[in-house]
Design a protein around this motif. Structure first.
Motif, short mmCIF file in Angstrom:
data_model
loop_
_atom_site.label_atom_id
_atom_site.label_comp_id
_atom_site.label_asym_id
_atom_site.label_seq_id
_atom_site.Cartn_x
_atom_site.Cartn_y
_atom_site.Cartn_z
N ALA A 87 0.83 -1.21 0.00
CA ALA A 87 0.00 0.00 0.00
C ALA A 87 0.86 1.26 0.00
O ALA A 87 0.53 2.25 -0.67
CB ALA A 87 -0.93 0.00 1.22
N ALA A 88 1.98 1.23 0.74
CA ALA A 88 2.89 2.38 0.77
C ALA A 88 3.50 2.63 -0.60
O ALA A 88 3.55 3.77 -1.08
CB ALA A 88 3.99 2.13 1.81
N ARG A 94 1.18 6.28 -7.29
CA ARG A 94 0.10 7.17 -7.72
C ARG A 94 0.58 8.63 -7.74
O ARG A 94 0.16 9.42 -8.60
CB ARG A 94 -1.11 7.03 -6.79
CG ARG A 94 -1.81 5.67 -6.91
CD ARG A 94 -3.12 5.64 -6.13
NE ARG A 94 -3.70 4.32 -6.16
CZ ARG A 94 -3.54 3.40 -5.21
NH1 ARG A 94 -2.79 3.70 -4.13
NH2 ARG A 94 -4.10 2.22 -5.30
N PHE A 95 1.42 8.98 -6.80
CA PHE A 95 2.02 10.31 -6.77
C PHE A 95 2.91 10.53 -8.00
O PHE A 95 2.86 11.59 -8.65
CB PHE A 95 2.82 10.47 -5.48
CG PHE A 95 3.82 11.59 -5.49
CD1 PHE A 95 3.41 12.93 -5.49
CD2 PHE A 95 5.19 11.32 -5.50
CE1 PHE A 95 4.34 13.95 -5.49
CE2 PHE A 95 6.12 12.34 -5.50
CZ PHE A 95 5.70 13.66 -5.50
N LEU A 96 3.70 9.51 -8.37
CA LEU A 96 4.62 9.63 -9.50
C LEU A 96 3.91 9.65 -10.85
O LEU A 96 4.47 10.16 -11.83
CB LEU A 96 5.63 8.47 -9.47
CG LEU A 96 6.63 8.45 -8.32
CD1 LEU A 96 7.52 7.21 -8.43
CD2 LEU A 96 7.48 9.71 -8.30
N PRO A 101 4.55 10.94 -16.46
CA PRO A 101 3.52 10.28 -17.29
C PRO A 101 4.12 9.32 -18.33
O PRO A 101 3.42 8.43 -18.81
CB PRO A 101 2.80 11.45 -17.95
CG PRO A 101 3.75 12.61 -17.85
CD PRO A 101 4.51 12.40 -16.59
N GLU A 102 5.39 9.49 -18.65
CA GLU A 102 6.02 8.59 -19.62
C GLU A 102 6.15 7.16 -19.07
O GLU A 102 6.33 6.22 -19.83
CB GLU A 102 7.40 9.12 -20.04
CG GLU A 102 8.44 9.18 -18.94
CD GLU A 102 8.45 10.51 -18.17
OE1 GLU A 102 9.48 10.84 -17.57
OE2 GLU A 102 7.40 11.20 -18.18
N HIS A 103 6.06 7.01 -17.74
CA HIS A 103 6.14 5.68 -17.12
C HIS A 103 4.75 5.14 -16.77
O HIS A 103 4.65 4.18 -16.00
CB HIS A 103 6.98 5.74 -15.84
CG HIS A 103 8.41 6.12 -16.07
ND1 HIS A 103 9.15 5.63 -17.12
CD2 HIS A 103 9.25 6.93 -15.36
CE1 HIS A 103 10.38 6.13 -17.06
NE2 HIS A 103 10.46 6.93 -16.01
N ILE A 110 2.24 -2.02 -12.02
CA ILE A 110 2.56 -2.15 -10.60
C ILE A 110 1.29 -2.08 -9.76
O ILE A 110 1.08 -2.89 -8.84
CB ILE A 110 3.55 -1.05 -10.16
CG1 ILE A 110 4.91 -1.26 -10.83
CG2 ILE A 110 3.71 -1.03 -8.64
CD1 ILE A 110 5.90 -0.12 -10.61
N LEU A 111 0.42 -1.12 -10.08
CA LEU A 111 -0.82 -0.97 -9.33
C LEU A 111 -1.76 -2.16 -9.53
O LEU A 111 -2.67 -2.39 -8.74
CB LEU A 111 -1.54 0.32 -9.73
CG LEU A 111 -0.82 1.63 -9.35
CD1 LEU A 111 -1.57 2.83 -9.90
CD2 LEU A 111 -0.66 1.75 -7.85
#
Length: 340
Positions: A87-88, A94-96, A101-103, A110-111
């Motif tokens: 979760a961490a 989500r912040f990144l 956005p290219e990743h 990952i999510l």
């Protein structure tokens, strides 16, 4: 040494995004901090990449899956702990997503890593007579006896968490009808919960004993330890454990050895369910974010009722002889089984 993108954005994540954008509590931030310490340890141990050399590009699907396996196999983390670490990382990802956005495709992978399902444990709680026995062990004439009595009574009659109990200030009590307590819960969410009329005289006596009935002391902690500081979780656990031990010496079958403040919360919830109180009310009282969390108590109650009915039915239902005992051909029996 130049900071990597990972270090720079991790700093921004902890110092700005979590506290300001998300409004995360210090407890959540501390839990996430520890999760990233473990991730950096993993990168060092498995890939010999030191913490100051870890880069954003190292956050790949394969690395995260391997990290989660490492938590289980090397760190021996249980499913719940592993899910907390995941979760961490998901929160950071989500912040990144807005920063890189290219990743995006990699981050979506990952999510999409499934969260492990935790086995449902049977809820442990006390019956009413067990609670009465436990609280009766408090000697009101001893030093801190009244304090301990009020602590145990509030835990039982309100179902509040230990973290909420130790955050109560004198001003959070409203001892005019209707009697209420302002509780500061998870996620910086506060709620008012009713106080039982039977506890009010003891609370009032405690306030007078500690001289908390004075206006200048309204901001002080309601419960203080021997150092005149706010209680810790360990301090409340010690108090509950102390009286649990005393009660078990009288009736070991009535009080489990591992009884804890959280199990007192279970006791409150199960008592309300068994009394027919609506789940929505129980959810609000306990401070659950979702009714799904509260439903576990209803399922536990239904299971206990079913077990009681099944145990009683054994005495009135005659034993049934299996049909295959009379049929030597098991295959024929299976072919005809449940045919209509």
């Amino acid at each position: 040494m130049k900071r990597t993108d990972f270090a720079a954005y991790l700093n921004k994540y902890f110092t700005d995004y979590l506290p300001n954008t998300c409004g995360s509590t210090p407890q959540t931030i501390d839990s996430y901090r520890h999760s990233f310490i473990l991730f950096l340890t993993y990168m060092q141990d498995e890939y010999q990449i030191s913490a100051d050399r870890v880069d954003i590009s190292d956050l790949t699907y394969e690395n995260i899956v391997s990290y989660l396996s490492w938590l289980k196999e090397i760190r021996s983390n249980g499913v719940s702990t592993r899910n907390q670490r995941q979760a961490a990382l998901n929160s950071f990802i989500r912040f990144l997503m807005y920063e890189f956005p290219e990743h995006l495709h990699e981050y979506q992978r990952i999510l999409g890593i499934p969260v492990k399902k935790t086995p449902q444990k049977e809820i442990s709680y006390l019956k009413t007579e067990g609670v009465a026995l436990l609280i009766s062990q408090v000697d009101l004439n001893r030093q801190n006896g009244l304090r301990d009595y009020v602590i145990l009574s509030l835990l039982y009659t309100t179902g509040i968490r230990v973290s909420e109990l130790i955050q109560i200030r004198v001003k959070d009590l409203s001892l005019q009808e209707p009697f209420t307590l302002l509780v500061h819960g998870k996620g910086q969410k506060s709620r008012y919960i009713p106080l039982m009329r039977s506890t009010i005289p003891f609370i009032q006596k405690y306030l007078v004993q500690k001289r908390y009935d004075r206006p200048e002391r309204l901001d002080e902690w309601l419960f203080k330890n021997h150092m005149s500081k706010s209680f810790t979780r360990q301090g409340i656990n010690y108090i509950v454990g102390k009286y649990t031990k005393m009660a078990r010496e009288i009736a070991p079958d009535m009080i489990p050895a591992d009884f804890s403040p959280h199990k007192m919360r279970h006791t409150t919830a199960m008592g309300l369910v068994e009394s027919g109180v609506d789940l929505i009310y129980i959810r609000d009282l306990l401070g659950h974010e979702s009714i799904k969390t509260t439903e576990v108590y209803a399922r536990a109650d239904a299971m206990h009722k079913r077990q009681a009915i099944e145990a009683a039915s054994k005495e009135i239902v005659p034993p049934e002889e299996a049909e295959w005992d009379k049929n030597s051909n098991l295959k024929d029996w299976l072919k005809n089984f449940n045919r209509r």
